[in-house]
Design a protein around this motif. Structure first.
Motif, PDB file in Angstrom:
ATOM      1  N   GLU A  64       0.838  -1.210   0.000  1.00 51.10           N
ATOM      2  CA  GLU A  64       0.000   0.000   0.000  1.00 51.10           C
ATOM      3  C   GLU A  64       0.870   1.256   0.000  1.00 51.10           C
ATOM      4  OE1 GLU A  64      -2.527   0.029   3.437  1.00 51.10           O
ATOM      5  OE2 GLU A  64      -3.657  -1.730   2.807  1.00 51.10           O
ATOM      6  N   LEU A  65       1.892   1.266   0.848  1.00 50.79           N
ATOM      7  CA  LEU A  65       2.771   2.428   0.938  1.00 50.79           C
ATOM      8  C   LEU A  65       3.527   2.663  -0.363  1.00 50.79           C
ATOM      9  CD1 LEU A  65       4.101   1.765   4.535  1.00 50.79           C
ATOM     10  CD2 LEU A  65       2.631   3.669   3.838  1.00 50.79           C
ATOM     11  N   LEU A  66       3.998   1.595  -0.987  1.00 42.50           N
ATOM     12  CA  LEU A  66       4.726   1.747  -2.249  1.00 42.50           C
ATOM     13  C   LEU A  66       3.793   2.175  -3.378  1.00 42.50           C
ATOM     14  CD1 LEU A  66       7.213  -1.255  -2.051  1.00 42.50           C
ATOM     15  CD2 LEU A  66       7.681   1.171  -1.644  1.00 42.50           C
ATOM     16  N   ARG A  67       2.598   1.568  -3.442  1.00 44.08           N
ATOM     17  CA  ARG A  67       1.622   1.971  -4.474  1.00 44.08           C
ATOM     18  C   ARG A  67       1.208   3.430  -4.304  1.00 44.08           C
ATOM     19  NH1 ARG A  67      -0.920  -3.265  -3.897  1.00 44.08           N
ATOM     20  NH2 ARG A  67      -2.211  -2.300  -2.319  1.00 44.08           N
ATOM     21  N   GLY A  68       1.128   3.866  -3.044  1.00 44.14           N
ATOM     22  CA  GLY A  68       0.760   5.248  -2.752  1.00 44.14           C
ATOM     23  C   GLY A  68       1.914   6.220  -2.910  1.00 44.14           C
ATOM     24  N   ASP A  69       3.071   5.721  -3.342  1.00 40.15           N
ATOM     25  CA  ASP A  69       4.254   6.546  -3.565  1.00 40.15           C
ATOM     26  C   ASP A  69       4.634   7.344  -2.316  1.00 40.15           C
ATOM     27  OD1 ASP A  69       6.345   7.156  -5.269  1.00 40.15           O
ATOM     28  OD2 ASP A  69       5.373   8.956  -6.048  1.00 40.15           O
ATOM     29  N   ASP A  70       4.577   6.679  -1.153  1.00 40.27           N
ATOM     30  CA  ASP A  70       4.931   7.319   0.113  1.00 40.27           C
ATOM     31  C   ASP A  70       6.375   7.804   0.032  1.00 40.27           C
ATOM     32  OD1 ASP A  70       6.031   7.496   2.874  1.00 40.27           O
ATOM     33  OD2 ASP A  70       3.983   6.925   3.410  1.00 40.27           O
ATOM     34  N   PRO A  71       6.614   9.100   0.219  1.00 40.08           N
ATOM     35  CA  PRO A  71       7.960   9.642   0.034  1.00 40.08           C
ATOM     36  C   PRO A  71       9.000   9.102   1.019  1.00 40.08           C
ATOM     37  CG  PRO A  71       6.522  11.294   0.990  1.00 40.08           C
ATOM     38  CD  PRO A  71       5.656  10.126   0.606  1.00 40.08           C
ATOM     39  N   ARG A  72       8.568   8.513   2.122  1.00 40.79           N
ATOM     40  CA  ARG A  72       9.520   7.955   3.096  1.00 40.79           C
ATOM     41  C   ARG A  72      10.207   6.709   2.573  1.00 40.79           C
ATOM     42  NH1 ARG A  72       5.450   7.200   7.945  1.00 40.79           N
ATOM     43  NH2 ARG A  72       4.279   6.431   6.146  1.00 40.79           N
ATOM     44  N   VAL A  73       9.582   6.025   1.603  1.00 41.88           N
ATOM     45  CA  VAL A  73      10.096   4.718   1.185  1.00 41.88           C
ATOM     46  C   VAL A  73      10.068   4.467  -0.322  1.00 41.88           C
ATOM     47  CG1 VAL A  73       9.540   3.612   3.372  1.00 41.88           C
ATOM     48  CG2 VAL A  73       7.833   3.644   1.563  1.00 41.88           C
ATOM     49  N   SER A  74       9.593   5.405  -1.111  1.00 43.59           N
ATOM     50  CA  SER A  74       9.344   5.111  -2.524  1.00 43.59           C
ATOM     51  C   SER A  74      10.531   5.365  -3.452  1.00 43.59           C
ATOM     52  CB  SER A  74       8.131   5.895  -3.021  1.00 43.59           C
ATOM     53  OG  SER A  74       8.376   7.282  -2.919  1.00 43.59           O
ATOM     54  N   GLY A  75      11.550   6.038  -3.014  1.00 46.30           N
ATOM     55  CA  GLY A  75      12.676   6.326  -3.902  1.00 46.30           C
ATOM     56  C   GLY A  75      13.645   5.170  -4.027  1.00 46.30           C
ATOM     57  N   LYS A  76      14.077   4.888  -5.254  1.00 46.77           N
ATOM     58  CA  LYS A  76      14.994   3.759  -5.416  1.00 46.77           C
ATOM     59  C   LYS A  76      16.375   4.056  -4.849  1.00 46.77           C
ATOM     60  CE  LYS A  76      16.369   4.430 -10.271  1.00 46.77           C
ATOM     61  NZ  LYS A  76      16.381   3.776 -11.579  1.00 46.77           N
ATOM     62  N   TYR A  77      16.679   5.319  -4.599  1.00 45.81           N
ATOM     63  CA  TYR A  77      17.955   5.656  -3.975  1.00 45.81           C
ATOM     64  C   TYR A  77      17.780   6.134  -2.537  1.00 45.81           C
ATOM     65  CZ  TYR A  77      19.594   5.285  -8.739  1.00 45.81           C
ATOM     66  OH  TYR A  77      19.873   4.825  -9.987  1.00 45.81           O
ATOM     67  N   GLY A  78      16.556   6.117  -2.031  1.00 42.21           N
ATOM     68  CA  GLY A  78      16.280   6.523  -0.662  1.00 42.21           C
ATOM     69  C   GLY A  78      16.378   5.350   0.303  1.00 42.21           C
ATOM     70  N   PRO A  79      15.940   5.564   1.531  1.00 43.45           N
ATOM     71  CA  PRO A  79      16.042   4.496   2.535  1.00 43.45           C
ATOM     72  C   PRO A  79      15.027   3.379   2.313  1.00 43.45           C
ATOM     73  CG  PRO A  79      14.914   6.391   3.454  1.00 43.45           C
ATOM     74  CD  PRO A  79      15.388   6.792   2.086  1.00 43.45           C
ATOM     75  N   ALA A  80      15.352   2.230   2.892  1.00 48.28           N
ATOM     76  CA  ALA A  80      14.386   1.126   2.961  1.00 48.28           C
ATOM     77  C   ALA A  80      13.378   1.469   4.050  1.00 48.28           C
ATOM     78  CB  ALA A  80      15.098  -0.181   3.304  1.00 48.28           C
ATOM     79  N   GLY A  81      12.190   0.917   3.944  1.00 48.08           N
ATOM     80  CA  GLY A  81      11.210   1.041   5.010  1.00 48.08           C
ATOM     81  C   GLY A  81      11.290  -0.174   5.916  1.00 48.08           C
ATOM     82  N   ALA A  82      10.855  -0.010   7.151  1.00 46.77           N
ATOM     83  CA  ALA A  82      10.819  -1.125   8.098  1.00 46.77           C
ATOM     84  C   ALA A  82       9.501  -1.079   8.860  1.00 46.77           C
ATOM     85  CB  ALA A  82      11.979  -1.056   9.072  1.00 46.77           C
ATOM     86  N   LEU A  83       8.835  -2.214   8.917  1.00 44.51           N
ATOM     87  CA  LEU A  83       7.615  -2.372   9.701  1.00 44.51           C
ATOM     88  C   LEU A  83       7.849  -3.476  10.726  1.00 44.51           C
ATOM     89  CD1 LEU A  83       4.943  -2.317   6.854  1.00 44.51           C
ATOM     90  CD2 LEU A  83       5.311  -0.543   8.583  1.00 44.51           C
ATOM     91  N   PRO A  84       7.474  -3.252  11.983  1.00 46.89           N
ATOM     92  CA  PRO A  84       7.634  -4.322  12.979  1.00 46.89           C
ATOM     93  C   PRO A  84       6.652  -5.455  12.706  1.00 46.89           C
ATOM     94  CG  PRO A  84       6.500  -2.442  13.941  1.00 46.89           C
ATOM     95  CD  PRO A  84       6.881  -2.045  12.544  1.00 46.89           C
ATOM     96  N   ILE A  85       7.133  -6.673  12.851  1.00 47.15           N
ATOM     97  CA  ILE A  85       6.266  -7.840  12.667  1.00 47.15           C
ATOM     98  C   ILE A  85       6.350  -8.736  13.898  1.00 47.15           C
ATOM     99  CG2 ILE A  85       6.343  -7.803  10.148  1.00 47.15           C
ATOM    100  CD1 ILE A  85       8.430 -10.040  10.252  1.00 47.15           C
ATOM    101  N   THR A  86       5.339  -9.561  14.060  1.00 54.05           N
ATOM    102  CA  THR A  86       5.331 -10.506  15.162  1.00 54.05           C
ATOM    103  C   THR A  86       6.331 -11.617  14.869  1.00 54.05           C
ATOM    104  OG1 THR A  86       3.472 -11.658  14.139  1.00 54.05           O
ATOM    105  CG2 THR A  86       2.941 -10.027  15.818  1.00 54.05           C
ATOM    106  N   ALA A  87       7.001 -12.063  15.905  1.00 44.63           N
ATOM    107  CA  ALA A  87       8.015 -13.114  15.755  1.00 44.63           C
ATOM    108  C   ALA A  87       7.713 -14.238  16.728  1.00 44.63           C
ATOM    109  CB  ALA A  87       9.399 -12.551  16.028  1.00 44.63           C
ATOM    110  N   VAL A  88       8.181 -15.420  16.391  1.00 48.24           N
ATOM    111  CA  VAL A  88       7.938 -16.575  17.248  1.00 48.24           C
ATOM    112  C   VAL A  88       8.901 -16.627  18.416  1.00 48.24           C
ATOM    113  CG1 VAL A  88       6.892 -17.964  15.451  1.00 48.24           C
ATOM    114  CG2 VAL A  88       9.359 -18.052  15.762  1.00 48.24           C
TER     115      VAL A  88
END
Length: 102
Positions: A64-88
């Motif tokens: 959703e964030l990439l399709r929405g062209d979110d400026p925090r994560v959409s640039g190919k030379y910008g930073p990667a995005g990180a989302l917390p996920i549940t872990a075992v």
């Protein structure tokens, strides 16, 4: 040169440790010559302030964030995005995603 979306998970004591681990793994698998279309092309990460989700739900949110062209994560030379996920296990886990040069 084009770009590819990438999605990868990693665990660690904090987001930066996990990010470095994910980058090292991608460099081992795809090399360091550039334009791999993977997290190996990223030098920075932006942790998004969002609730923990399952990996599957996090991938959906990342898309959703990439399709929405979110400026925090959409640039190919910008930073990667990180989302917390549940872990075992007790360590932290994150989904890293973004657009990388290919």
């Amino acid at each position: 040169m084009g770009a590819l979306d990438f999605y990868t998970t990693a665990t660690g004591t904090d987001v930066h440790t996990a990010f470095n681990s994910a980058r090292e793994q991608a460099e081992w698998e795809y090399g360091t010559s550039g334009y791999t279309g993977t997290i190996a092309e990223k030098n920075e990460v932006t942790l998004l302030d969002e609730p923990k989700r399952s990996e599957q739900d996090a991938v959906g949110r990342a898309k959703e964030l990439l399709r929405g062209d979110d400026p925090r994560v959409s640039g190919k030379y910008g930073p990667a995005g990180a989302l917390p996920i549940t872990a075992v296990d007790a360590s932290g886990a994150w989904l890293f995603f973004g657009v990388a040069a290919h």
